[in-house]
Design a protein around this motif. Structure first.
Motif, mmCIF file in Angstrom:
data_model
loop_
_atom_site.group_PDB
_atom_site.id
_atom_site.type_symbol
_atom_site.label_atom_id
_atom_site.label_comp_id
_atom_site.label_asym_id
_atom_site.label_seq_id
_atom_site.Cartn_x
_atom_site.Cartn_y
_atom_site.Cartn_z
ATOM 1 N N GLN A 99 77.956 20.436 47.931
ATOM 2 C CA GLN A 99 78.273 19.019 47.772
ATOM 3 C C GLN A 99 77.012 18.182 47.916
ATOM 4 N N ARG A 100 76.242 18.510 48.935
ATOM 5 C CA ARG A 100 75.004 17.769 49.179
ATOM 6 C C ARG A 100 74.031 17.951 48.020
ATOM 7 N N ALA A 101 73.980 19.170 47.496
ATOM 8 C CA ALA A 101 73.089 19.436 46.365
ATOM 9 C C ALA A 101 73.459 18.553 45.174
ATOM 10 N N HIS A 102 74.748 18.475 44.867
ATOM 11 C CA HIS A 102 75.191 17.630 43.763
ATOM 12 C C HIS A 102 74.785 16.182 44.002
ATOM 13 N N HIS A 103 74.904 15.755 45.238
ATOM 14 C CA HIS A 103 74.544 14.389 45.617
ATOM 15 C C HIS A 103 73.050 14.151 45.414
ATOM 16 N N LEU A 104 72.232 15.140 45.855
ATOM 17 C CA LEU A 104 70.782 14.974 45.787
ATOM 18 C C LEU A 104 70.247 15.008 44.366
ATOM 19 N N ILE A 105 70.914 15.742 43.468
ATOM 20 C CA ILE A 105 70.388 15.797 42.098
ATOM 21 C C ILE A 105 70.895 14.629 41.265
ATOM 22 N N GLY A 106 71.501 13.649 41.917
ATOM 23 C CA GLY A 106 71.895 12.439 41.216
ATOM 24 C C GLY A 106 73.309 12.468 40.665
ATOM 25 N N GLY A 107 74.161 13.278 41.238
ATOM 26 C CA GLY A 107 75.544 13.348 40.777
ATOM 27 C C GLY A 107 76.295 12.056 41.042
ATOM 28 N N TYR A 108 77.451 11.913 40.421
ATOM 29 C CA TYR A 108 78.187 10.659 40.540
ATOM 30 C C TYR A 108 79.053 10.565 41.790
ATOM 31 N N ASP A 109 79.106 11.654 42.584
ATOM 32 C CA ASP A 109 79.883 11.631 43.824
ATOM 33 C C ASP A 109 81.278 11.071 43.598
ATOM 34 N N LEU A 110 81.958 11.535 42.588
ATOM 35 C CA LEU A 110 83.266 10.988 42.225
ATOM 36 C C LEU A 110 84.287 11.186 43.334
ATOM 37 N N VAL A 111 84.990 10.114 43.658
ATOM 38 C CA VAL A 111 86.023 10.182 44.689
ATOM 39 C C VAL A 111 87.300 9.604 44.109
ATOM 40 N N GLU A 112 88.395 10.326 44.280
ATOM 41 C CA GLU A 112 89.666 9.789 43.789
ATOM 42 C C GLU A 112 90.265 8.882 44.838
ATOM 43 N N CYS A 113 90.727 7.714 44.411
ATOM 44 C CA CYS A 113 91.370 6.802 45.370
ATOM 45 C C CYS A 113 92.748 6.434 44.866
ATOM 46 N N LYS A 114 93.527 5.833 45.735
ATOM 47 C CA LYS A 114 94.861 5.326 45.393
ATOM 48 C C LYS A 114 95.669 6.372 44.633
ATOM 49 N N GLU A 115 95.681 7.590 45.190
ATOM 50 C CA GLU A 115 96.475 8.682 44.621
ATOM 51 C C GLU A 115 96.163 8.931 43.154
ATOM 52 N N GLY A 116 94.895 8.871 42.819
ATOM 53 C CA GLY A 116 94.506 9.192 41.452
ATOM 54 C C GLY A 116 94.593 8.024 40.494
ATOM 55 N N LYS A 117 95.014 6.851 40.987
ATOM 56 C CA LYS A 117 95.120 5.712 40.068
ATOM 57 C C LYS A 117 93.743 5.122 39.766
ATOM 58 N N SER A 118 92.806 5.383 40.662
ATOM 59 C CA SER A 118 91.453 4.891 40.393
ATOM 60 C C SER A 118 90.443 5.884 40.948
ATOM 61 N N VAL A 119 89.220 5.777 40.453
ATOM 62 C CA VAL A 119 88.142 6.623 40.965
ATOM 63 C C VAL A 119 86.952 5.748 41.330
ATOM 64 N N CYS A 120 86.178 6.237 42.310
ATOM 65 C CA CYS A 120 84.938 5.547 42.681
ATOM 66 C C CYS A 120 83.776 6.446 42.319
ATOM 67 N N VAL A 121 82.773 5.859 41.682
ATOM 68 C CA VAL A 121 81.580 6.630 41.355
ATOM 69 C C VAL A 121 80.353 5.930 41.909
ATOM 70 N N SER A 122 79.309 6.718 42.146
ATOM 71 C CA SER A 122 78.055 6.156 42.647
ATOM 72 C C SER A 122 76.945 6.473 41.666
ATOM 73 N N PHE A 123 76.060 5.527 41.482
ATOM 74 C CA PHE A 123 74.893 5.745 40.629
ATOM 75 C C PHE A 123 73.665 5.742 41.522
ATOM 76 N N HIS A 124 73.067 6.932 41.651
ATOM 77 C CA HIS A 124 71.869 7.018 42.484
ATOM 78 C C HIS A 124 70.651 6.753 41.621
ATOM 79 N N THR A 125 69.704 5.994 42.163
ATOM 80 C CA THR A 125 68.484 5.746 41.390
ATOM 81 C C THR A 125 67.283 6.227 42.191
ATOM 82 N N ALA A 126 66.234 6.581 41.442
ATOM 83 C CA ALA A 126 65.011 7.056 42.095
ATOM 84 C C ALA A 126 63.841 6.789 41.171
ATOM 85 N N PHE A 127 62.657 6.677 41.737
ATOM 86 C CA PHE A 127 61.454 6.505 40.930
ATOM 87 C C PHE A 127 60.308 7.232 41.609
ATOM 88 N N GLU A 128 59.666 8.114 40.862
ATOM 89 C CA GLU A 128 58.541 8.900 41.390
ATOM 90 C C GLU A 128 58.909 9.602 42.693
#
Lengths: 285, 308
Positions: A99-128
């Motif tokens: 899980q941490r690896a997916h997070h570190l390589i810039g994954g969207y860390d998708l989380v299901e909320c409200k019993e699947g009615k919505s999802v939360c995603v994260s956009f990780h940014t990095a430079f150099e």
């Protein structure tokens, strides 16, 4: 007179005694707290030690597995449960690492909320190599895909991107957004870095979206001259400018081969890197 | 008296930190050594209902949930991680230094990535940076990828690597599917001498020896990670045929192809090219899209027909 003094003195002495008693009370309370904490930590340490032994024993048992001996041929039935426990714990550790690896390589860390009615995603940014802001978004999936909440800066053309892609292809939308947000974060970081590292250069103009940058440098020479560099970032998916123009009162300077080279530098490398090189080569102050 | 307790507490805290780190290491090494067997043994326990002691059931639920989440992440990220080795080099209250080695694939493209990451907890935020990065990619598609990989290793841009890999793999997949589609549809005329994952497709008709059309479908990746597919056509004609090439199809063929691509798109353009290879009998006198591939061929851009 004596009787009154005794009374007052006696009163004062009584107060002193009481005061000291309170301090004592404080002290003994603190002592109690420390004692309790020490006992708790001792118990925690002992449990870990016991577990550690258990894990070592399990390694020996695992040897049995590798030698193809039956697993339930263990001393006690309890041993088998303990073995499974350790193995499951190891498996859990691996899953958390993944899980941490997916997070570190810039994954969207998708989380299901409200019993699947919505999802939360994260956009990780990095430079150099430096991780920068993380932007989050909630997408409502009930009828069509809609953005319900986000913390992306308002200057960002989110609406137009969503209009073009969101309904057709969610993954493409996420990919485009991630690309543009990273480029934006990269451009913004370059402005920070050049202010920090190249103090001699003045930022005359920059905007929220960081797609235009006007810098004032001082060209070295017999008489130092002011040079205005305008960097235009036409491609919002990129951290490098699409156009660089050099302006100076002294036309021979801006047309000189040295400054033609500087212009290329600014087109091909991040702003702060280019300016540091220019300074190192003695081109600018 | 107080001091004695304070000292003991500090010592215990350090011991606990050390024991926890040791335990993590042991667990990780168990998985490294016996991971496959482990999962095999416990698969039924975890993925079937019922069974398991009290103690175990919590763990089992956790593992189930984590596996489910991992599938979700793999799906949305488009990246599958087959191997994940983590080594903690330093762990304290405010600082964490780890080395990770990952191996996996993005569709059919294989990668191996090793990197070191440092996290420092400052007052207001967590500062994280990649301090080392090594990338190995494997696959016939990667022949022009090395400039990009070197640049990304220099700039330590781990995130750019994976973003670009995803886009690149999508373009490669489009190419592979298109090539495979045409080879299956026209097996006598279309050949993929280097396989369906390569950039080459050759079109030739057994009735027209010496004449062939080679399509180069390149997928270029710039140093900044911009993925750009481009198609080129190379025409080959036998000397005999070339004598009849009054309309200069040899010279202009590749330009015609570029125009065709812009109007019809890739699939329709290639389909059109292939069909020119079918030699019809002399019966047909009317204009049709199928025609003989004789040097007097003209691609009519306006009506999108191929006529003499």
């Amino acid at each position: 007179m004596e009787a009154v003094e005794q009374g007052v003195l006696g009163h004062l002495m009584a107060l002193e005694r009481d005061g000291m008693g309170q301090q004592d009370q404080h002290e003994s309370q603190r002592l109690e707290m420390l004692k309790v904490r020490a006992v708790t930590l001792r118990a925690q340490r002992d449990q870990l030690k016991h577990q550690a032994d258990a894990v070592k024993v399990r390694r020996i048992l695992k040897d049995k597995i590798s030698k193809d001996l039956p697993l339930d041929d263990v001393d006690a039935a309890g041993g088998f449960i303990d073995l499974q426990k350790s193995l499951l714990t190891a498996w859990r550790m691996q899953l958390k690492d993944l899980q941490r690896a997916h997070h570190l390589i810039g994954g969207y860390d998708l989380v299901e909320c409200k019993e699947g009615k919505s999802v939360c995603v994260s956009f990780h940014t990095a430079f150099e190599g430096v991780y920068l802001e993380t932007y989050n978004m909630e997408l409502d999936l009930t009828r069509t895909v809609q953005i319900s909440r986000h913390n992306i800066p308002p200057s960002f053309p989110l609406e137009s991107i969503a209009k073009q892609i969101l309904q057709k292809d969610l993954k493409a939308f996420l990919q485009t957004l991630s690309q543009k947000l990273n480029a934006f974060a990269g451009r913004r970081q370059q402005v920070c870095l050049l202010k920090e590292l190249v103090g001699s250069v003045e930022v005359m103009e920059s905007n929220q979206l960081c797609n235009i940058l006007v810098l004032m440098c001082t060209a070295q020479g017999e008489t130092p001259k002011a040079v205005l560099c305008t960097l235009e970032y036409g491609d919002l998916t990129q951290c490098l400018p699409t156009r660089v123009s050099i302006e100076c009162e002294d036309k021979t300077l801006s047309e000189s081969p040295q400054w033609k080279k500087n212009q290329s530098l600014l087109l091909e490398s991040p702003a702060h890197t280019a300016l540091l090189t220019m300074r190192r080569m003695g081109s600018i102050a | 008296m107080e001091q004695k307790y304070e000292e003991e507490i500090q010592m215990l805290q350090q011991e606990i930190e050390m024991l926890e780190a040791e335990q993590e290491e042991t667990l990780r090494s168990i998985f490294i050594e016996h991971g496959d067997r482990l999962q095999h043994e416990l698969l039924c326990l975890v993925f079937e209902e019922g069974g398991g002691e009290q103690d175990l059931s919590i763990l089992i639920t956790e593992v189930r949930e984590l596996e489910k989440d991992l599938r979700r992440q793999t799906e949305i990220n488009g990246i599958a991680l087959n191997e994940c080795f983590v080594k903690t080099l330093h762990k304290s209250e405010r600082k964490l230094v780890q080395q990770l080695r990952l191996a996996g694939h993005c569709s059919v493209l294989l990668f191996q990535v090793e990197f070191a990451v440092t996290e420092i907890q400052e007052d207001d935020a967590l500062r994280r940076r990649v301090t080392e990065l090594n990338i190995v990619v494997d696959g016939v598609e990667f022949k022009d990828f090395s400039a990009f990989v070197s640049r990304v290793e220099d700039t330590k841009d781990l995130l750019l690597f994976f973003r670009t890999l995803r886009t690149f793999s999508e373009r490669c997949e489009e190419r592979r599917q298109t090539f495979q589609h045409f080879q299956e549809k026209y097996p006598d005329v279309v050949s993929l001498p280097e396989g369906c994952r390569s950039e080459l497709m050759i079109i030739r008709s057994p009735q027209l020896p010496g004449t062939s059309m080679t399509i180069f479908w390149k997928i270029d990746v710039s140093m900044e990670g911009v993925v750009k597919p481009s198609l080129e056509l190379l025409l080959k004609m036998s000397d005999q045929a070339r004598e009849f090439d009054t309309k200069k199809v040899m010279e202009n063929g590749s330009n015609y192809f570029q125009s065709l691509l812009q109007i019809l798109g890739v699939e329709a353009s290639i389909e059109g090219l292939i069909r020119t290879m079918f030699v019809r009998s002399h019966k047909t006198s009317q204009r049709s899209r199928r025609g003989n591939f004789i040097p007097n061929l003209l691609f009519d851009i306006n009506t999108c027909t191929i006529t003499r």
